[in-house]
Motif scaffolding. Structure first.
Motif, PDB file in Angstrom:
ATOM      1  N   VAL A 150      21.760  21.337  23.100  1.00 40.92           N
ATOM      2  CA  VAL A 150      20.733  20.740  23.973  1.00 40.92           C
ATOM      3  C   VAL A 150      20.984  21.120  25.430  1.00 40.92           C
ATOM      4  O   VAL A 150      20.065  21.508  26.163  1.00 40.92           O
ATOM      5  N   LEU A 151      22.238  21.019  25.866  1.00 39.93           N
ATOM      6  CA  LEU A 151      22.567  21.347  27.262  1.00 39.93           C
ATOM      7  C   LEU A 151      22.408  22.836  27.535  1.00 39.93           C
ATOM      8  O   LEU A 151      21.973  23.231  28.621  1.00 39.93           O
ATOM      9  N   ALA A 152      22.749  23.670  26.532  1.00 39.91           N
ATOM     10  CA  ALA A 152      22.568  25.117  26.705  1.00 39.91           C
ATOM     11  C   ALA A 152      21.083  25.463  26.835  1.00 39.91           C
ATOM     12  O   ALA A 152      20.694  26.301  27.651  1.00 39.91           O
ATOM     13  N   LEU A 153      20.239  24.812  26.018  1.00 39.20           N
ATOM     14  CA  LEU A 153      18.795  25.033  26.116  1.00 39.20           C
ATOM     15  C   LEU A 153      18.277  24.583  27.478  1.00 39.20           C
ATOM     16  O   LEU A 153      17.439  25.260  28.098  1.00 39.20           O
TER      17      LEU A 153
ATOM     18  N   ARG B 131      10.779  19.921  35.794  1.00 43.32           N
ATOM     19  CA  ARG B 131      12.244  19.830  35.749  1.00 43.32           C
ATOM     20  C   ARG B 131      12.693  18.385  35.558  1.00 43.32           C
ATOM     21  O   ARG B 131      13.622  18.105  34.793  1.00 43.32           O
ATOM     22  N   VAL B 132      12.042  17.457  36.246  1.00 41.80           N
ATOM     23  CA  VAL B 132      12.389  16.044  36.098  1.00 41.80           C
ATOM     24  C   VAL B 132      12.090  15.571  34.681  1.00 41.80           C
ATOM     25  O   VAL B 132      12.894  14.858  34.060  1.00 41.80           O
ATOM     26  N   LEU B 133      10.939  15.967  34.138  1.00 40.53           N
ATOM     27  CA  LEU B 133      10.573  15.567  32.773  1.00 40.53           C
ATOM     28  C   LEU B 133      11.578  16.101  31.756  1.00 40.53           C
ATOM     29  O   LEU B 133      12.053  15.357  30.883  1.00 40.53           O
ATOM     30  N   ILE B 134      11.908  17.386  31.877  1.00 37.92           N
ATOM     31  CA  ILE B 134      12.860  17.978  30.928  1.00 37.92           C
ATOM     32  C   ILE B 134      14.228  17.335  31.066  1.00 37.92           C
ATOM     33  O   ILE B 134      14.911  17.059  30.070  1.00 37.92           O
TER      34      ILE B 134
ATOM     35  N   VAL C 218      16.315  26.215  32.901  1.00 36.11           N
ATOM     36  CA  VAL C 218      16.506  26.219  34.349  1.00 36.11           C
ATOM     37  C   VAL C 218      16.643  27.645  34.868  1.00 36.11           C
ATOM     38  O   VAL C 218      16.021  28.026  35.866  1.00 36.11           O
ATOM     39  N   ILE C 219      17.447  28.455  34.186  1.00 32.62           N
ATOM     40  CA  ILE C 219      17.777  29.792  34.676  1.00 32.62           C
ATOM     41  C   ILE C 219      16.633  30.774  34.445  1.00 32.62           C
ATOM     42  O   ILE C 219      16.185  31.466  35.355  1.00 32.62           O
ATOM     43  N   ALA C 220      16.160  30.823  33.207  1.00 28.51           N
ATOM     44  CA  ALA C 220      15.233  31.878  32.825  1.00 28.51           C
ATOM     45  C   ALA C 220      13.785  31.540  33.134  1.00 28.51           C
ATOM     46  O   ALA C 220      12.960  32.440  33.312  1.00 28.51           O
ATOM     47  N   SER C 221      13.453  30.241  33.170  1.00 29.68           N
ATOM     48  CA  SER C 221      12.056  29.819  33.318  1.00 29.68           C
ATOM     49  C   SER C 221      11.145  30.645  32.410  1.00 29.68           C
ATOM     50  O   SER C 221      10.228  31.328  32.870  1.00 29.68           O
ATOM     51  N   PRO C 222      11.422  30.645  31.079  1.00 28.84           N
ATOM     52  CA  PRO C 222      10.662  31.512  30.173  1.00 28.84           C
ATOM     53  C   PRO C 222       9.178  31.176  30.141  1.00 28.84           C
ATOM     54  O   PRO C 222       8.357  32.014  29.822  1.00 28.84           O
ATOM     55  N   ILE C 223       8.842  29.936  30.473  1.00 26.04           N
ATOM     56  CA  ILE C 223       7.442  29.530  30.552  1.00 26.04           C
ATOM     57  C   ILE C 223       7.148  29.236  32.023  1.00 26.04           C
ATOM     58  O   ILE C 223       7.693  28.294  32.592  1.00 26.04           O
ATOM     59  N   SER C 224       6.308  30.059  32.630  1.00 25.07           N
ATOM     60  CA  SER C 224       6.076  29.922  34.070  1.00 25.07           C
ATOM     61  C   SER C 224       5.550  28.545  34.436  1.00 25.07           C
ATOM     62  O   SER C 224       5.761  28.054  35.538  1.00 25.07           O
ATOM     63  N   TYR C 225       4.875  27.871  33.492  1.00 27.62           N
ATOM     64  CA  TYR C 225       4.337  26.543  33.763  1.00 27.62           C
ATOM     65  C   TYR C 225       5.450  25.529  34.045  1.00 27.62           C
ATOM     66  O   TYR C 225       5.221  24.490  34.668  1.00 27.62           O
ATOM     67  N   LEU C 226       6.649  25.804  33.543  1.00 29.84           N
ATOM     68  CA  LEU C 226       7.741  24.844  33.698  1.00 29.84           C
ATOM     69  C   LEU C 226       8.443  24.981  35.044  1.00 29.84           C
ATOM     70  O   LEU C 226       9.346  24.210  35.350  1.00 29.84           O
ATOM     71  N   ASN C 227       8.042  25.969  35.836  1.00 28.87           N
ATOM     72  CA  ASN C 227       8.733  26.245  37.095  1.00 28.87           C
ATOM     73  C   ASN C 227       8.206  25.353  38.221  1.00 28.87           C
ATOM     74  O   ASN C 227       7.615  25.811  39.186  1.00 28.87           O
TER      75      ASN C 227
ATOM     76  N   ALA D 270      22.660  16.281  35.024  1.00 27.68           N
ATOM     77  CA  ALA D 270      22.551  16.709  36.419  1.00 27.68           C
ATOM     78  C   ALA D 270      23.609  17.747  36.777  1.00 27.68           C
ATOM     79  O   ALA D 270      23.331  18.712  37.503  1.00 27.68           O
ATOM     80  N   VAL D 271      24.836  17.574  36.277  1.00 27.32           N
ATOM     81  CA  VAL D 271      25.900  18.547  36.550  1.00 27.32           C
ATOM     82  C   VAL D 271      25.566  19.884  35.889  1.00 27.32           C
ATOM     83  O   VAL D 271      25.736  20.954  36.498  1.00 27.32           O
ATOM     84  N   VAL D 272      25.102  19.843  34.639  1.00 30.37           N
ATOM     85  CA  VAL D 272      24.709  21.081  33.955  1.00 30.37           C
ATOM     86  C   VAL D 272      23.601  21.774  34.731  1.00 30.37           C
ATOM     87  O   VAL D 272      23.623  22.999  34.926  1.00 30.37           O
ATOM     88  N   TYR D 273      22.636  21.002  35.205  1.00 29.35           N
ATOM     89  CA  TYR D 273      21.542  21.582  35.984  1.00 29.35           C
ATOM     90  C   TYR D 273      22.079  22.226  37.259  1.00 29.35           C
ATOM     91  O   TYR D 273      21.701  23.355  37.603  1.00 29.35           O
ATOM     92  N   LYS D 274      22.955  21.520  37.962  1.00 29.37           N
ATOM     93  CA  LYS D 274      23.484  22.035  39.228  1.00 29.37           C
ATOM     94  C   LYS D 274      24.233  23.336  39.022  1.00 29.37           C
ATOM     95  O   LYS D 274      24.094  24.288  39.807  1.00 29.37           O
ATOM     96  N   VAL D 275      25.045  23.404  37.969  1.00 34.74           N
ATOM     97  CA  VAL D 275      25.782  24.632  37.681  1.00 34.74           C
ATOM     98  C   VAL D 275      24.809  25.747  37.300  1.00 34.74           C
ATOM     99  O   VAL D 275      24.937  26.892  37.754  1.00 34.74           O
ATOM    100  N   ALA D 276      23.806  25.411  36.476  1.00 37.13           N
ATOM    101  CA  ALA D 276      22.856  26.418  36.004  1.00 37.13           C
ATOM    102  C   ALA D 276      22.054  27.014  37.150  1.00 37.13           C
ATOM    103  O   ALA D 276      21.712  28.203  37.128  1.00 37.13           O
ATOM    104  N   VAL D 277      21.747  26.200  38.158  1.00 33.77           N
ATOM    105  CA  VAL D 277      20.963  26.695  39.296  1.00 33.77           C
ATOM    106  C   VAL D 277      21.680  27.846  40.002  1.00 33.77           C
ATOM    107  O   VAL D 277      21.039  28.762  40.531  1.00 33.77           O
ATOM    108  N   TYR D 278      23.007  27.825  39.998  1.00 32.84           N
ATOM    109  CA  TYR D 278      23.765  28.875  40.680  1.00 32.84           C
ATOM    110  C   TYR D 278      23.778  30.195  39.901  1.00 32.84           C
ATOM    111  O   TYR D 278      23.914  31.273  40.489  1.00 32.84           O
ATOM    112  N   LEU D 279      23.674  30.115  38.580  1.00 29.75           N
ATOM    113  CA  LEU D 279      23.950  31.287  37.748  1.00 29.75           C
ATOM    114  C   LEU D 279      23.032  32.483  38.006  1.00 29.75           C
ATOM    115  O   LEU D 279      23.495  33.632  37.925  1.00 29.75           O
TER     116      LEU D 279
END
Length: 666
Positions: free
Chosen positions: A98-101, A120-123, A106-115, A156-165
């Protein structure tokens, strides 16, 4: 599990999910409508319809909890919980997935609608629900709120780390206005090996670039490695500070200890508190011991030497941090005022003097003009940026109040009704230190070039975190003990769950609304730009002239440009500093070099003589740049290739020097 708590939990989850989904739907629909796509694109219409049906389903299920279907819904909930309880340790594997997904979205934004922040708050909310269930299924038998708190911090920590990648890339151009310039300034510590000439290291944040210079110890280290190293500095130093703070608190509950560590990690990255300031915090926390004067003094001197080659507003921070801990842990009752204050006063004074000595020594040996170290003192102060403005829509003061309100509330709630247990001298000492740091941070935030976030208040935020943590977890020792007082390491007061929720959510709010930075994807345009720069630079070298890289100087650092000798003067970041400070000597030399058309090629971001004023984001900074840099350049040089998407412009000498373009507004 009784029926009432289950029903309340189910209703709360459905209500919040429906509200967040509805907000995401409305934001998506409004954005699509403004772009003219809502009714013109079948994909947009289908996605909006799908989200609308989802909201209707969620609202319907919520309404059903007040009907005869209530029992069936609760039975379904119980069946789901039993299913996960039966998975045992497999819950951790599912949680990892779940956290990897989540990180992938966050990183790939495979669906542009989710950007967007709304999605992000909903997910994030859905991930928190899933994580809570999986942790419970694994066997973490805690209250609903404790599971929620742990899951929220984890997400939130997973998100913060992912934002940097996404920043770990070999994309050769800067990812932000000054991002790649940092690697150039770090390279100056190895200038002889890299450029073949000795160049003085920068006067701006020398300690930061010392840390960032480490990858240059590896010959021909690629740009992606330097970006990775900077991310490790951000995350690693912040984690180390948070871990040391948590260890000193010795919180008597493993889960609460983890939640506090994660919370403080997020809090420190919001300002952000820069990693070279974290070095000061780490050294001081490791060495500070109120009962061992000389050990503490040695740690303060070492940290202050580092502060001296960092920022002038950090000079007293090591001594102040040690003094804060002293005031929190050392009772003053029954002691002479001068004797009680002797240690903290000596620590602050000695540390500040050591920092000034360190800066003076660096200024003398670095080879830079000494007056450049004080250029910021001549910069304009823009007081309006403390309130909402185009540069920082939230405004420094409102953002600071929102971010620190959990800490201030924790201090107030923990000491409410117990103020007389504390000697006024101790409280005055703590308040005075915080007030000095707050005032200094606010002043620096108004300096031209600042005020777009809270990083100039980093010292105040760090020490306020220390004070609130010591008080809340009963590590602060009162002068008068009471019967029934909480044990050290336990919360000093029982707060209402709503107060705890507010404390948890504030740093998550600041975290989730910051999206990832991704480089432009047009590889062919990038290749054309690099080829144009290489060709123009080669022609300049054949003419025996120089190439001035005002921006994108890392192209030379990492050999992206072929055989282009480095001209050390006038790099964009330092040039902007001098332009904002109005340094006459530095700018006078620039204008003379331009008038003489010293360079056969200038590489810059696109230049225009366009004044913006305070009504635009960074308007005063733009105007200082235009007046002192852009306009003089365009008087003697003219653009011949511009790559606007990549923010690169190539300029050559004007055939008729002094032909200045007309200025414009807006």
């Amino acid at each position: 599990m009784s029926q009432a708590p289950r029903l309340t939990l189910l209703r709360a989850c459905l209500a919040i999910t429906a509200l967040l989904t509805a907000a995401a739907v409305l934001h998506f629909a409004a954005r699509s409508y403004r772009a003219g796509l809502l009714f013109a694109s079948q994909r947009h219409m289908a996605f909006a319809a799908l989200l609308g049906l989802t909201v209707a389903l969620e609202a319907g299920l919520l309404a059903a909890t007040w009907t005869s279907l209530q029992t069936r819904l609760l039975d379904w909930l119980e069946s789901i919980l039993k299913l996960f309880r039966g998975l045992g340790n497999l819950n951790l594997l599912v949680l990892g997935g779940v956290l990897a997904l989540f990180a992938y979205l966050v990183i790939a934004s495979p669906i542009s609608y989710l950007n967007s922040a709304y999605f992000r708050v909903l997910i994030c909310w859905l991930v928190v629900i899933a994580s809570s269930v999986l942790l419970w299924g694994y066997g973490l038998r805690r209250t609903y709120f404790e599971l929620f708190a742990a899951s929220l911090m984890l997400a939130a920590v997973v998100y913060k780390v992912a934002v940097y990648l996404p920043e770990i890339t070999n994309f050769p151009l800067t990812l932000g206005w000054s991002e790649a310039s940092r690697y150039y300034y770090a390279s100056l510590y190895f200038s002889k090996q890299i450029y073949g000439i000795s160049i003085p290291p920068t006067v701006l944040h020398p300690s930061r670039y010392m840390l960032q210079a480490a990858p240059f110890l590896i010959p021909d280290s690629p740009l992606w490695l330097h970006r990775l190293w900077q991310i490790l500095l951000w995350l690693g130093m912040t984690f180390a500070s948070s871990a040391l703070l948590t260890r000193r608190l010795a919180i008597n509950d493993a889960l609460k200890s983890w939640v506090f560590l994660a919370w403080s990690f997020l809090f420190l990255l919001i300002g952000p508190v820069y990693y070279h300031l974290q070095v000061i915090v780490i050294i001081t926390l490791l060495g500070c011991d109120r009962s061992r004067f000389w050990k503490t003094s040695a740690a303060i001197i070492i940290a202050s030497i580092w502060a001296g080659i960092s920022r002038i507003n950090w000079f007293p921070v090591p001594g102040m941090l040690a003094a804060i801990i002293y005031f929190l842990e050392e009772p003053a009752a029954g002691r002479a005022i001068w004797r009680y204050l002797l240690k903290p006063v000596l620590w602050v004074a000695a540390g500040t003097l050591a920092a000034f000595a360190s800066q003076s020594a660096y200024a003398l040996i670095s080879g830079n003009p000494v007056e450049q170290f004080t250029s910021s003192f001549s910069s304009d102060l823009l007081w309006y940026r403390l309130l909402p403005n185009p540069t920082y829509p939230m405004g420094v003061l409102p953002a600071l109040l929102l971010l620190t309100s959990p800490l201030l509330w924790a201090i107030y709630a923990s000491l409410r009704g117990r103020w007389r247990d504390w000697h006024p001298l101790r409280m005055a000492g703590i308040a005075a230190i915080l007030l000095v740091l707050l005032s200094g941070g606010l002043v620096v935030s108004t300096k031209i070039g600042g005020g777009s976030n809270l990083h100039n208040l980093d010292a105040y935020l760090t020490l306020l975190l220390v004070v609130s943590a010591w008080v809340y977890f009963a590590r602060a020792v009162p002068d008068r003990s009471r019967s029934g007082a909480p044990e050290p390491g336990q919360p000093a007061v029982r707060l209402h769950w709503a107060a705890h929720l507010f404390i948890l959510v504030v740093p998550v709010y600041f975290t989730i609304f910051l999206g990832p930075v991704t480089p432009p994807a047009d590889q062919s345009r990038l290749e054309r730009a690099l080829e144009a720069i290489n060709s123009a630079a080669a022609a300049a070298r054949e003419n025996g002239s120089e190439v001035l890289m005002i921006s994108e100087r890392q192209l030379i650092t990492f050999d992206t440009l072929r055989d282009v000798p480095l001209v050390p003067d006038y790099e964009k970041v330092f040039l902007m500093e001098m332009a904002m400070a109005g340094n006459p000597a530095y700018l006078g030399q620039l204008h003379q070099d331009l008038k003489e058309q010293r360079y056969d090629l200038i590489v810059s971001e696109p230049l225009a003589v366009r004044f913006k004023g305070s009504g635009k984001s960074f308007g005063e900074e733009n105007d200082a740049w235009v007046k002192n840099v852009a306009e003089p350049i365009l008087c003697y040089y003219e653009p011949f290739r511009t790559f606007r998407e990549l923010k690169i412009q190539l300029l050559k000498p004007r055939s008729v020097p002094g032909t200045c373009p007309a200025a414009s507004e807006g």
